[in-house]
Design an enzyme around this catalytic site. Structure first.
Site: not given
Ligand code: INI
Length: 161
Positions: A63, A93, A132
């Site tokens: 987002e 994801h 990091r």
């Molecule tokens: N969002 C992150 O910022 N880091 C991650 O590691 C992550 N994983 O692994 O899924 C993650 N998923 C959420 C994604 O950014 C969205 O918020 C979600 O898919 C809703 O659109």
């Protein structure tokens, strides 16, 4: 060769007149809060003012670009930093997010003429995220703030800006 360029453009590392926005993903908040701490520390240590710093939170790194876009459209900021932590393998994801976010941020910077600084940490595991976010491998939020300050000042220095 003793000839020199007619113009050399550089961004100074003073944040005194820089209006900065930071977009933070809440996902992996434990690490992202450390990145935000590093970014704020760098901003204030370089003379940044409280009234010139804004922070926006989004659910996850995916987002980030939309919030960055709105902040840039507002015309209120000289640079926008994106902070997130994407850990490969924590869900399926992860591999989709990185490419999308980095591409979108690059496009937004060009569209609005405002530096978008990529402070999204991509790691294979939690250990690398720890490294990091302020330990062995430094703090990527602090690095992002340095880049933001330099780029914001460079934009003010370049012709046509
Ligand atoms: N969002 C992150 O910022 N880091 C991650 O590691 C992550 N994983 O692994 O899924 C993650 N998923 C959420 C994604 O950014 C969205 O918020 C979600 O898919 C809703 O659109």
């Amino acid at each position: 060769m003793d000839k020199k360029p007619a113009n050399v453009y550089e961004g100074m590392l003073s944040a005194e007149n820089i209006r900065l926005a930071v977009v933070c993903a809440r996902f992996n908040e434990f690490f992202v809060s450390k990145l935000l701490g590093g970014a704020m520390d760098t901003f204030f240590r370089h003379g940044g003012k409280e009234e010139n710093l804004s922070v926006a939170y989004v659910p996850g790194s995916f987002e980030i670009p939309l919030a960055v876009s709105k902040l840039m459209q507002s015309g209120k900021y000289d640079a926008v930093i994106a902070l997130g932590v994407v850990i490969q393998g924590s869900t399926s994801h992860a591999s989709y997010i990185n490419g999308q976010v980095s591409k979108a941020l690059g496009e937004l910077a060009l569209k609005h003429g405002i530096p978008a600084i990529y402070g999204v940490v991509t790691t294979e595991n939690i250990e690398q995220a720890i490294e990091r976010s302020g330990t062995k491998a430094g703090n990527r939020g602090a690095d992002a703030a340095h880049s933001a300050i330099e780029m914001a000042n460079l934009m003010k220095a370049l012709p046509g800006c």
